[in-house]
Motif scaffolding. Structure first.
Motif, PDB file in Angstrom:
ATOM      1  N   LEU A 170       0.834  -1.201   0.000  1.00  0.00           N
ATOM      2  CA  LEU A 170       0.000   0.000   0.000  1.00  0.00           C
ATOM      3  C   LEU A 170       0.869   1.253   0.000  1.00  0.00           C
ATOM      4  O   LEU A 170       0.621   2.202  -0.761  1.00  0.00           O
ATOM      5  CB  LEU A 170      -0.922  -0.009   1.226  1.00  0.00           C
ATOM      6  CG  LEU A 170      -1.800   1.229   1.426  1.00  0.00           C
ATOM      7  CD1 LEU A 170      -2.838   1.328   0.309  1.00  0.00           C
ATOM      8  CD2 LEU A 170      -2.487   1.189   2.784  1.00  0.00           C
ATOM      9  N   GLN A 226      -8.025   3.741  -2.964  1.00  0.00           N
ATOM     10  CA  GLN A 226      -7.735   2.486  -3.660  1.00  0.00           C
ATOM     11  C   GLN A 226      -8.894   2.012  -4.535  1.00  0.00           C
ATOM     12  O   GLN A 226      -8.841   0.932  -5.120  1.00  0.00           O
ATOM     13  CB  GLN A 226      -7.377   1.404  -2.644  1.00  0.00           C
ATOM     14  CG  GLN A 226      -6.112   1.676  -1.838  1.00  0.00           C
ATOM     15  CD  GLN A 226      -4.873   1.719  -2.691  1.00  0.00           C
ATOM     16  OE1 GLN A 226      -4.324   2.790  -2.937  1.00  0.00           O
ATOM     17  NE2 GLN A 226      -4.415   0.555  -3.180  1.00  0.00           N
ATOM     18  N   LEU A 247      -7.297  -3.833   0.040  1.00  0.00           N
ATOM     19  CA  LEU A 247      -6.689  -2.640  -0.530  1.00  0.00           C
ATOM     20  C   LEU A 247      -5.697  -2.968  -1.635  1.00  0.00           C
ATOM     21  O   LEU A 247      -5.440  -2.144  -2.514  1.00  0.00           O
ATOM     22  CB  LEU A 247      -5.986  -1.834   0.560  1.00  0.00           C
ATOM     23  CG  LEU A 247      -6.865  -1.261   1.668  1.00  0.00           C
ATOM     24  CD1 LEU A 247      -6.003  -0.679   2.783  1.00  0.00           C
ATOM     25  CD2 LEU A 247      -7.827  -0.209   1.113  1.00  0.00           C
TER      26      LEU A 247
END
Length: 250
Positions: A170, A226, A247
Motif C-alpha cells: 500500500l 484504492q 486494498l
C-alpha cells in the motif's frame, strides 16, 4: 498458465525444503529439534509465504483467493509434514533419543508417546487451542513469556505477515517508503499522510478503543483512494490483519 506454473514451482520448493528437514532429522535429530524450537524453520517458511504473496500480487489475484491461500498455507505445510513423516517412519527408521528400543519399533513407541520427531497425524491444537491457551496464560496467570508462543501460532503469525505485506505494498503504491510499514507510529503517520489527514491524529490512534474511530476514518479514506467499496472500511477497522488485503488484492 503463468500463475499455475508459479504455484507448481512454489509447491515443489516447499516440498523439497520439508524433505531436507526430515533427512536432516535422520542425521542430527537432536540439533534439528533444537532449531525447530528456536523457530528457525518457521522463519524460512515465512519467507516462502511472503514470496508466494509477492507472486500472487504480480498476477493481480482477487482477495477471496488470497484469503483462502492464507488460511490454507499452514494447513498445507502440516499436510506435507504428515505425508513425509509417514514415509520416513515406514522406510527410514532411526534410533530414537528417548527410548530403549532401536529403529522402527522405537519410533512407533515414541509416536504413541507424542515424542516422535515426524508428525504422522493432523493436529488442530496449534491453530485454535494453543493461541487461546497462550492468551489465558498471559491475562489470567500473568505469564508473559507465552506471548511469543501466541505470536508464532500459525494463523496469528501468517495473518500478521499478510497484514504487513499489504501495508508494505500500500505504501509502495502510494509513493511512500514501504519500509515505514514496519515501524510503529511512523506507519500510522504515513497512513495519515496518504489519506491527507492531520498528522496530529496519530495521538488518537494511540488511545485504546478511541483509536477505532480514527482507524475507521483512515480506512474509509483508503477505500476511496484504492477505489474499493467503502463498506469494507468497518471490517478493515475491526479485523485489520485480514481485510487490509482488500486494498491490495482487489
Amino acid at each position: 498458465m503463468k500463475l499455475k506454473n508459479t504455484i507448481t514451482k512454489f509447491l515443489i520448493i516447499v516440498l523439497i525444503f520439508e524433505l531436507i528437514i526430515d533427512i536432516l532429522k535422520l542425521v542430527i535429530p537432536a540439533q534439528i529439534q533444537y532449531l525447530e524450537f528456536s523457530y528457525v524453520f518457521t522463519i524460512v517458511r515465512a519467507i516462502f509465504f511472503i514470496l508466494l504473496l509477492k507472486e500472487l500480487y504480480k498476477h493481480k489475484i482477487k482477495f477471496g483467493f488470497i484469503l483462502l491461500t492464507v488460511l490454507l498455507f499452514p494447513i498445507f505445510i502440516q499436510i506435507i509434514q504428515i505425508i513425509l513423516g509417514n514415509i520416513f517412519i515406514h522406510f527410514c527408521p532411526q534410533v530414537p533419543t528417548e527410548s530403549n528400543n532401536q529403529g522402527l519399533t522405537g519410533l512407533l513407541n515414541e509416536m504413541r508417546n507424542n515424542n516422535c520427531s515426524y508428525p504422522t497425524q493432523f493436529d488442530f491444537f496449534p491453530y485454535i487451542e494453543f493461541p487461546v491457551f497462550c492468551l489465558k496464560q498471559i491475562f489470567s496467570n500473568k505469564e508473559y513469556s507465552y506471548f511469543i508462543g501466541f505470536l508464532f501460532s500459525p494463523y496469528i503469525f501468517y495473518f500478521f505477515l499478510f497484514f504487513k505485506f499489504c501495508l508494505f505494498m500500500l505504501f509502495k503504491e502510494n509513493d511512500r517508503s514501504p519500509f515505514l510499514s514496519f515501524i510503529p507510529i511512523l506507519n500510522g503517520i504515513t497512513l495519515l499522510k496518504i489519506c491527507k489527514m492531520p498528522v496530529t491524529w496519530i495521538f488518537i490512534l494511540l488511545i485504546p478503543f478511541v483509536r477505532l474511530v480514527g482507524l475507521y476514518k483512515i480506512n474509509n479514506r483508503l477505500c476511496e483512494i484504492q477505489d474499493i467499496n467503502n463498506s469494507s472500511a468497518i471490517w478493515m477497522t475491526l479485523l485489520r490483519p485480514i481485510f487490509y488485503g482488500k486494498l491490495i488484492f482487489k
